[in-house]
Scaffold this motif. Structure first.
Motif, PDB file in Angstrom:
ATOM      1  N   ALA A 179       0.809  -1.226   0.000  1.00  0.00           N
ATOM      2  CA  ALA A 179       0.000   0.000   0.000  1.00  0.00           C
ATOM      3  C   ALA A 179       0.844   1.279   0.000  1.00  0.00           C
ATOM      4  O   ALA A 179       0.615   2.165  -0.836  1.00  0.00           O
ATOM      5  CB  ALA A 179      -0.963  -0.019   1.176  1.00  0.00           C
ATOM      6  N   PRO A 180       1.832   1.437   0.895  1.00  0.00           N
ATOM      7  CA  PRO A 180       2.614   2.682   0.865  1.00  0.00           C
ATOM      8  C   PRO A 180       3.460   2.827  -0.394  1.00  0.00           C
ATOM      9  O   PRO A 180       3.801   3.937  -0.792  1.00  0.00           O
ATOM     10  CB  PRO A 180       3.493   2.585   2.115  1.00  0.00           C
ATOM     11  CG  PRO A 180       3.548   1.140   2.446  1.00  0.00           C
ATOM     12  CD  PRO A 180       2.230   0.574   2.016  1.00  0.00           C
ATOM     13  N   ARG A 181       3.773   1.720  -1.035  1.00  0.00           N
ATOM     14  CA  ARG A 181       4.581   1.756  -2.259  1.00  0.00           C
ATOM     15  C   ARG A 181       3.736   2.073  -3.490  1.00  0.00           C
ATOM     16  O   ARG A 181       4.236   2.591  -4.480  1.00  0.00           O
ATOM     17  CB  ARG A 181       5.309   0.421  -2.433  1.00  0.00           C
ATOM     18  CG  ARG A 181       6.370   0.167  -1.360  1.00  0.00           C
ATOM     19  CD  ARG A 181       6.837  -1.285  -1.371  1.00  0.00           C
ATOM     20  NE  ARG A 181       8.017  -1.482  -0.529  1.00  0.00           N
ATOM     21  CZ  ARG A 181       7.977  -1.671   0.775  1.00  0.00           C
ATOM     22  NH1 ARG A 181       6.803  -1.687   1.403  1.00  0.00           N
ATOM     23  NH2 ARG A 181       9.099  -1.837   1.474  1.00  0.00           N
ATOM     24  N   ALA A 238       0.447   6.845 -10.384  1.00  0.00           N
ATOM     25  CA  ALA A 238      -0.373   6.854 -11.595  1.00  0.00           C
ATOM     26  C   ALA A 238       0.106   5.829 -12.608  1.00  0.00           C
ATOM     27  O   ALA A 238      -0.578   5.561 -13.597  1.00  0.00           O
ATOM     28  CB  ALA A 238      -0.359   8.245 -12.219  1.00  0.00           C
ATOM     29  N   ALA A 239       1.263   5.219 -12.356  1.00  0.00           N
ATOM     30  CA  ALA A 239       1.808   4.218 -13.276  1.00  0.00           C
ATOM     31  C   ALA A 239       0.873   3.018 -13.355  1.00  0.00           C
ATOM     32  O   ALA A 239       0.201   2.671 -12.373  1.00  0.00           O
ATOM     33  CB  ALA A 239       3.184   3.763 -12.806  1.00  0.00           C
ATOM     34  N   PRO A 240       0.797   2.367 -14.517  1.00  0.00           N
ATOM     35  CA  PRO A 240      -0.018   1.153 -14.628  1.00  0.00           C
ATOM     36  C   PRO A 240       0.466   0.074 -13.664  1.00  0.00           C
ATOM     37  O   PRO A 240       1.643   0.005 -13.320  1.00  0.00           O
ATOM     38  CB  PRO A 240       0.177   0.727 -16.084  1.00  0.00           C
ATOM     39  CG  PRO A 240       0.684   1.931 -16.799  1.00  0.00           C
ATOM     40  CD  PRO A 240       1.463   2.711 -15.783  1.00  0.00           C
ATOM     41  N   LEU A 241      -0.465  -0.781 -13.256  1.00  0.00           N
ATOM     42  CA  LEU A 241      -0.106  -1.864 -12.348  1.00  0.00           C
ATOM     43  C   LEU A 241       1.035  -2.711 -12.899  1.00  0.00           C
ATOM     44  O   LEU A 241       1.930  -3.120 -12.156  1.00  0.00           O
ATOM     45  CB  LEU A 241      -1.328  -2.762 -12.115  1.00  0.00           C
ATOM     46  CG  LEU A 241      -2.170  -2.486 -10.882  1.00  0.00           C
ATOM     47  CD1 LEU A 241      -3.365  -3.427 -10.855  1.00  0.00           C
ATOM     48  CD2 LEU A 241      -1.341  -2.620  -9.612  1.00  0.00           C
ATOM     49  N   LYS A 242       1.003  -2.982 -14.192  1.00  0.00           N
ATOM     50  CA  LYS A 242       2.064  -3.812 -14.795  1.00  0.00           C
ATOM     51  C   LYS A 242       3.436  -3.171 -14.554  1.00  0.00           C
ATOM     52  O   LYS A 242       4.385  -3.849 -14.158  1.00  0.00           O
ATOM     53  CB  LYS A 242       1.797  -3.959 -16.291  1.00  0.00           C
ATOM     54  CG  LYS A 242       2.903  -4.658 -17.098  1.00  0.00           C
ATOM     55  CD  LYS A 242       2.864  -6.154 -16.941  1.00  0.00           C
ATOM     56  CE  LYS A 242       3.943  -6.835 -17.782  1.00  0.00           C
ATOM     57  NZ  LYS A 242       3.757  -6.671 -19.215  1.00  0.00           N
ATOM     58  N   ALA A 267      -1.804   1.991 -10.440  1.00  0.00           N
ATOM     59  CA  ALA A 267      -1.417   1.285  -9.222  1.00  0.00           C
ATOM     60  C   ALA A 267      -2.043   1.908  -7.984  1.00  0.00           C
ATOM     61  O   ALA A 267      -2.466   1.209  -7.060  1.00  0.00           O
ATOM     62  CB  ALA A 267       0.103   1.269  -9.095  1.00  0.00           C
ATOM     63  N   GLY A 268      -2.124   3.230  -7.968  1.00  0.00           N
ATOM     64  CA  GLY A 268      -2.677   3.914  -6.806  1.00  0.00           C
ATOM     65  C   GLY A 268      -4.164   3.707  -6.619  1.00  0.00           C
ATOM     66  O   GLY A 268      -4.707   4.016  -5.544  1.00  0.00           O
ATOM     67  N   SER A 269      -4.848   3.177  -7.626  1.00  0.00           N
ATOM     68  CA  SER A 269      -6.301   3.015  -7.542  1.00  0.00           C
ATOM     69  C   SER A 269      -6.724   1.861  -6.650  1.00  0.00           C
ATOM     70  O   SER A 269      -7.917   1.729  -6.337  1.00  0.00           O
ATOM     71  CB  SER A 269      -6.888   2.813  -8.943  1.00  0.00           C
ATOM     72  OG  SER A 269      -6.511   1.550  -9.468  1.00  0.00           O
TER      73      SER A 269
END
Length: 302
Positions: free
Chosen positions: A169-171, A176-180, A212-214
């Motif tokens: 979570a903190p990472r 905004a980068a894609p999860l991949k 990723a942040g979503s």
């Protein structure tokens, strides 16, 4: 390039032969691989006992007595072969090691050979073979490992129970980068590669294009989706290790035999085939992210 499960499979194959053995002689048949070999490699490690063989990300780490660590990376085509010396130096099985398989056709690419004296079982040779020479080796004082350029920025290990949504979570927060892309970032998770990221995202039913942040709550804690992703990353890696790694391209286990996980890929390299989730009617698609192929189901991965 071998991914973490392949490297772990190699470690497990080498461990019974290398741990506790003493390095009697080192043959460096060329001065470099991807990078120059460590200066005075043979002189610095001959006579030392191998206290343990471990792994960090995609590195094999041989802890040597006297506080030195020999770090080894397979690169794109590197592999190890286990031999015993009998008479003319022909390959022979190590007692009790059913994984042995000679690969004489590759011996022109045998670049580094470790001659070992073992407390039990007699002498053995560990041969590093690398046709493309993208592998490399380095010597690091154990006390300096945490600050070494190869290791100081490495993230969490995706094995065991160490990886959780709370850890990620903190990472992931605010990214905004894609999860991949986030999962391939070695400063977040160490050792994850393209194949197993695709597989883990499919298992978690998460789109590789999702930010990723979503999947982090506004208060910075993990959502259920992030907890699920962490679980499936661990399970994907564990399944791959159990299966012996994949056999894509030049990968070989320590004995030269092949792994089998590629036969169980659910999404990787399955473009145009039906999604394997029982309740899904989607078709696997391939997109390119950061120059790498991504395989996913656009229907169930959201």
């Amino acid at each position: 390039m071998p991914e973490l499960p392949e490297v772990e499979t190699v470690r497990r194959g080498l461990q019974p032969v290398m741990e506790g053995a003493r390095i009697e002689r080192v043959e460096a048949r060329r001065p470099d691989l991807r990078f120059p070999l460590p200066e005075r490699l043979a002189e610095r490690i001959e006579g030392r006992r191998i206290e343990s063989l471990s792994r960090r990300a995609k590195y094999l780490l041989a802890d040597l007595e006297g506080g030195l660590v020999l770090a080894m990376h397979l690169g794109m085509s590197g592999s190890f072969r286990i031999e015993t010396a009998e008479g003319d130096g022909a390959a022979a099985p190590v007692a009790g090691a059913a994984f042995h398989l000679a690969r004489s056709e590759d011996r022109l690419h045998d670049h580094v050979i470790f001659h070992l004296a073992r407390p039990e079982g007699g002498p053995a040779r560990i041969v590093f073979n690398d046709p493309r020479r993208f592998g490399y080796m380095t010597l690091v004082p154990k006390a300096e490992m945490a600050d070494h350029p190869h290791f100081r920025a490495l993230g969490l290990e995706p094995t065991g129970n160490a990886l959780s949504g709370a850890d990620l979570a903190p990472r992931f927060r605010g990214k905004a980068a894609p999860l991949k892309a986030a999962l391939l970032d070695q400063t977040i998770i160490a050792g994850l590669g393209n194949i197993y990221v695709c597989e883990a995202l499919w298992r978690a039913r998460l789109s590789p294009r999702r930010e990723a942040g979503s999947i982090v709550k506004k208060d910075g804690t993990a959502t259920q989706r992030l907890d699920t992703l962490a679980l499936h990353i661990r399970e994907t890696i564990a399944d791959a290790i159990e299966a012996g790694g994949s056999t894509l391209r030049d990968y070989r286990q320590a004995d030269g035999s092949l792994g089998y996980f590629q036969h169980r890929f659910n999404v990787y390299d399955r473009e145009g085939e039906p999604c394997r989730h029982e309740t899904c009617r989607g078709i696997v698609q391939r997109i390119v992210q950061s120059g790498r192929s991504t395989f996913f189901c656009p229907v169930c991965q959201r």
